[in-house]
Design a protein around this motif. Sequence first.
Motif, PDB file in Angstrom:
ATOM      1  N   ILE A   3       9.950  -0.047   0.192  1.00  0.00           N
ATOM      2  CA  ILE A   3       9.134   1.128  -0.098  1.00  0.00           C
ATOM      3  C   ILE A   3       9.931   2.389   0.201  1.00  0.00           C
ATOM      4  O   ILE A   3      10.583   2.480   1.250  1.00  0.00           O
ATOM      5  N   MET A  36      -2.226  -4.205  -2.978  1.00  0.00           N
ATOM      6  CA  MET A  36      -2.850  -3.281  -2.025  1.00  0.00           C
ATOM      7  C   MET A  36      -1.846  -2.220  -1.582  1.00  0.00           C
ATOM      8  O   MET A  36      -0.724  -2.542  -1.204  1.00  0.00           O
ATOM      9  N   TYR A  40      -1.513   5.766   5.790  1.00  0.00           N
ATOM     10  CA  TYR A  40      -1.822   5.903   7.209  1.00  0.00           C
ATOM     11  C   TYR A  40      -1.331   7.259   7.711  1.00  0.00           C
ATOM     12  O   TYR A  40      -0.400   7.842   7.171  1.00  0.00           O
ATOM     13  N   LEU A  53      -1.440   4.115  14.444  1.00  0.00           N
ATOM     14  CA  LEU A  53      -1.641   4.343  13.021  1.00  0.00           C
ATOM     15  C   LEU A  53      -3.138   4.400  12.726  1.00  0.00           C
ATOM     16  O   LEU A  53      -3.899   3.528  13.139  1.00  0.00           O
ATOM     17  N   GLU A  86       0.621  -4.306   0.737  1.00  0.00           N
ATOM     18  CA  GLU A  86       0.369  -5.714   1.049  1.00  0.00           C
ATOM     19  C   GLU A  86       0.129  -6.402  -0.277  1.00  0.00           C
ATOM     20  O   GLU A  86      -0.636  -5.904  -1.109  1.00  0.00           O
ATOM     21  N   ARG A 127      -0.637 -13.874   0.112  1.00  0.00           N
ATOM     22  CA  ARG A 127      -1.571 -14.498   1.061  1.00  0.00           C
ATOM     23  C   ARG A 127      -0.989 -14.573   2.469  1.00  0.00           C
ATOM     24  O   ARG A 127      -1.229 -15.541   3.196  1.00  0.00           O
ATOM     25  N   THR A 128      -0.224 -13.581   2.836  1.00  0.00           N
ATOM     26  CA  THR A 128       0.344 -13.578   4.189  1.00  0.00           C
ATOM     27  C   THR A 128      -0.271 -12.497   5.062  1.00  0.00           C
ATOM     28  O   THR A 128      -0.049 -12.487   6.264  1.00  0.00           O
ATOM     29  N   ASP A 129      -1.028 -11.585   4.455  1.00  0.00           N
ATOM     30  CA  ASP A 129      -1.601 -10.461   5.185  1.00  0.00           C
ATOM     31  C   ASP A 129      -0.550  -9.580   5.831  1.00  0.00           C
ATOM     32  O   ASP A 129      -0.872  -8.746   6.670  1.00  0.00           O
ATOM     33  N   THR A 130       0.687  -9.785   5.475  1.00  0.00           N
ATOM     34  CA  THR A 130       1.750  -8.965   6.060  1.00  0.00           C
ATOM     35  C   THR A 130       1.825  -7.634   5.336  1.00  0.00           C
ATOM     36  O   THR A 130       1.803  -7.573   4.117  1.00  0.00           O
ATOM     37  N   GLN A 131       1.929  -6.561   6.111  1.00  0.00           N
ATOM     38  CA  GLN A 131       2.088  -5.237   5.518  1.00  0.00           C
ATOM     39  C   GLN A 131       3.532  -4.792   5.626  1.00  0.00           C
ATOM     40  O   GLN A 131       4.214  -5.071   6.615  1.00  0.00           O
ATOM     41  N   PHE A 135       5.975  -1.350   5.323  1.00  0.00           N
ATOM     42  CA  PHE A 135       5.805   0.081   5.511  1.00  0.00           C
ATOM     43  C   PHE A 135       6.975   0.863   4.935  1.00  0.00           C
ATOM     44  O   PHE A 135       8.125   0.413   4.968  1.00  0.00           O
ATOM     45  N   GLY A 136       6.657   2.048   4.454  1.00  0.00           N
ATOM     46  CA  GLY A 136       7.690   2.978   4.062  1.00  0.00           C
ATOM     47  C   GLY A 136       8.259   3.688   5.287  1.00  0.00           C
ATOM     48  O   GLY A 136       7.770   3.496   6.409  1.00  0.00           O
ATOM     49  N   PRO A 137       9.253   4.525   5.072  1.00  0.00           N
ATOM     50  CA  PRO A 137       9.916   5.217   6.187  1.00  0.00           C
ATOM     51  C   PRO A 137       9.091   6.349   6.770  1.00  0.00           C
ATOM     52  O   PRO A 137       9.407   6.855   7.839  1.00  0.00           O
ATOM     53  N   TYR A 156       3.967  -5.736  15.228  1.00  0.00           N
ATOM     54  CA  TYR A 156       4.929  -4.988  14.439  1.00  0.00           C
ATOM     55  C   TYR A 156       5.820  -4.206  15.401  1.00  0.00           C
ATOM     56  O   TYR A 156       5.407  -3.830  16.495  1.00  0.00           O
ATOM     57  N   HIS A 207      11.907   1.725   9.767  1.00  0.00           N
ATOM     58  CA  HIS A 207      10.533   1.483   9.339  1.00  0.00           C
ATOM     59  C   HIS A 207       9.829   0.547  10.320  1.00  0.00           C
ATOM     60  O   HIS A 207      10.458  -0.237  11.012  1.00  0.00           O
TER      61      HIS A 207
END
Lengths: 116, 113
Positions: A4, A31, A35, A43, A96, A101-105, A107-109, B36, B43
Amino acid sequence: SAVISQKPSRDICQRGTSLTIQCQVDSQVTMMFWYRQQPGQSLTLIATANQGSEATYESGFVIDKFPISRPNLTFSTLTVSNMSPEDSSIYLCSVEDALERTDTQYFGPGTRLTVL
Amino acid sequence: AQSVSQHNHHVILSEAASLELGCNYSYGGTVNLFWYVQYPGQHLQLLLKYFSGDPLVKGIKGFEAEFIKSKFSFNLRKPSVQWSDTAEYFCAGKRTGGFKTIFGAGTRLFVKA
């Protein structure tokens, strides 16, 4: 996984102006989230960006203040409108992929915004 | 209401010390739990996650976490920290089948060389 990028990485803005933050993903994702991370705090989810329909906002956040666009599955923008110093924060785009199906998000910088 | 709480906001350790960061959650139903990490200038990225099965999960860089359902806890551990573990660590939870991930307040870890 997803990579991202966000633009701008940082900005200093005057009170009363607006800033649009862009989020670009290297793959199609279902998704996308925006934030806010205020100094020393966790967050806070602003909204979920929905492709082809209006974003879903969390309590305390409204569309007039934080309009969001999501024209396709790889891109979204968040606008911080009529800014005040209280809007100074880091704004994070996150994705996501429900198909994973991992629910892992991922993130961008982040975009570091300072409002004077 | 759903919530995730982290016990320590700031932790300072010397290299080779053992680490345990506390995390408690409040959710109805089944929940997926995550840690996390955000290294300086980088990131946020996933460290490890628990969905089901073995309550002891292992992640990257020697980290592990244990899901204890009776205590509503998901503490993060590492037997021997390194200077490069200096980072901010966030515990997070998501109801199984839900859309929203809730993050704890974060713990800033500083490891002295």
